[in-house]
Enzyme design. Structure first.
Site, PDB file in Angstrom:
ATOM      1  N   ASP A  88       0.864  -1.180   0.000  1.00 63.20           N
ATOM      2  CA  ASP A  88       0.000   0.000   0.000  1.00 63.20           C
ATOM      3  C   ASP A  88       0.900   1.230   0.000  1.00 63.20           C
ATOM      4  OD1 ASP A  88      -2.162  -1.685   0.263  1.00 63.20           O
ATOM      5  OD2 ASP A  88      -2.854  -0.861   2.168  1.00 63.20           O
ATOM      6  N   HIS A 145       4.947  -7.409   0.156  1.00 65.28           N
ATOM      7  CA  HIS A 145       4.620  -8.705  -0.427  1.00 65.28           C
ATOM      8  C   HIS A 145       5.311  -8.856  -1.786  1.00 65.28           C
ATOM      9  CE1 HIS A 145       1.235  -9.680   2.465  1.00 65.28           C
ATOM     10  NE2 HIS A 145       1.507  -8.411   2.744  1.00 65.28           N
ATOM     11  N   SER A 248       8.486   3.505   5.069  1.00 63.51           N
ATOM     12  CA  SER A 248       9.540   3.984   4.191  1.00 63.51           C
ATOM     13  C   SER A 248       9.158   3.808   2.732  1.00 63.51           C
ATOM     14  CB  SER A 248      10.850   3.263   4.515  1.00 63.51           C
ATOM     15  OG  SER A 248      11.924   3.904   3.895  1.00 63.51           O
TER      16      SER A 248
END
EC number: 4.1.1.65
Length: 294
Positions: A88, A145, A248
């Protein structure tokens, strides 16, 4: 106004000391104080706890547990396309790697070789290839992921600075992503090698991978490298591969003629884990051209 003026204070701040302190605070199990900090953070940044596997903030023993919270099942369905967004966040930049240079922001590019810790041979595999940089803001889900299936081959820890990596800093600090502390993860996929770089930042307490745990625990200033080619560590598309303890940026590198980013993938666009990121080049080549090649 110069893009460098807003970031000048970052050159003066004791970034490493602040980061160590923030890491200790985030890892502390302080009962009601921890719950109060989590509640403040949710209100400050608009965190959507309805997506969390565990929405009860009182159940998180530390801020780190909250920050690296899992998503509830089905919150991020995976697209059927060959390459999906691994996090995200918001797209910082994406495009083509040209002459060992990756575009950072207007007026700034940085070296692929520097990004991967000075390994010229590794960087050369991505000449004229594709890159995508995604910034994870404080409100985002902070697990990383896999964008596609891959076999882990190497991991490189590169020590560095701890500048913030938000869009303002990206416009004002030259070579930002090749300057900050980072973890370079090298995979072999169906179309060749690809790289995921986890870039650290101010108050990013640590970076973890699922196969190693915390990678930057010592911060002793030395490049470290691990090789996994003698064993089989395969990860599937959408499988968790790492996480940030305070957020980050992730930089992805793919070889030439491997993929084509979806037209919607443009700078500053919000993205979500699991959405379609790119198609394979073969999948978008017109049938007539495929016949000519064969």
């Amino acid at each position: 106004m110069s893009n460098r003026l807003p970031v000048l204070p970052q050159y003066l701040l004791p970034k490493k000391a602040l980061t160590i302190f923030a890491g200790k605070v985030a890892g502390a199990k302080a009962g009601r104080v921890t719950t109060g900090l989590i509640r403040w953070f949710i209100g400050k940044y608009g965190v959507n706890m309805t997506e969390a596997a565990n929405p009860d903030i009182r159940s998180y023993a530390s801020f780190n547990e909250f920050f690296t919270r899992a998503l509830r099942s089905g919150a991020r369905p995976l697209a059927d396309d060959p390459y999906i967004c691994p996090v995200d966040g918001a797209i910082s930049q994406c495009g083509t790697i040209q002459k060992d240079q990756i575009f950072q922001a207007k007026g700034h590019s940085y070296s692929t070789t520097a990004l991967v810790g000075g390994d010229h041979e590794l960087a050369a595999q991505f000449d004229n290839g594709s890159f995508a940089t995604v910034y994870l803001s404080p409100r985002d889900y902070h697990r990383i992921h896999m964008p596609c299936d891959g076999r882990l081959m190497r991991m490189i820890y590169v020590p560095g600075a701890l500048f913030s990596v938000n869009p303002t800093t990206a416009r004002g600090v030259p070579n930002l992503f090749a300057r900050n502390e980072r973890v370079v993860c090298v995979f072999e996929g169906a179309a060749g090698p690809f790289v995921l770089v986890l870039v650290g930042a101010t108050i990013v307490g640590s970076m973890q991978t699922t196969w190693h745990g915390v990678v930057n625990a010592t911060r002793n200033g030395n490049i470290r490298e691990w090789h996994y080619d003698k064993q089989y560590l395969g990860l599937k598309k959408g499988e968790e591969m790492g996480r940030f303890l305070l957020g980050s940026t992730v930089v992805m590198l793919f070889p030439h003629d491997t993929l084509s980013f979806n037209p919607s993938w443009t700078a500053e666009r919000p993205v979500r884990l699991g959405e379609s990121m790119a198609q394979t080049v073969a999948a978008i080549t017109p049938p007539a051209m495929q016949a000519d090649v064969s």
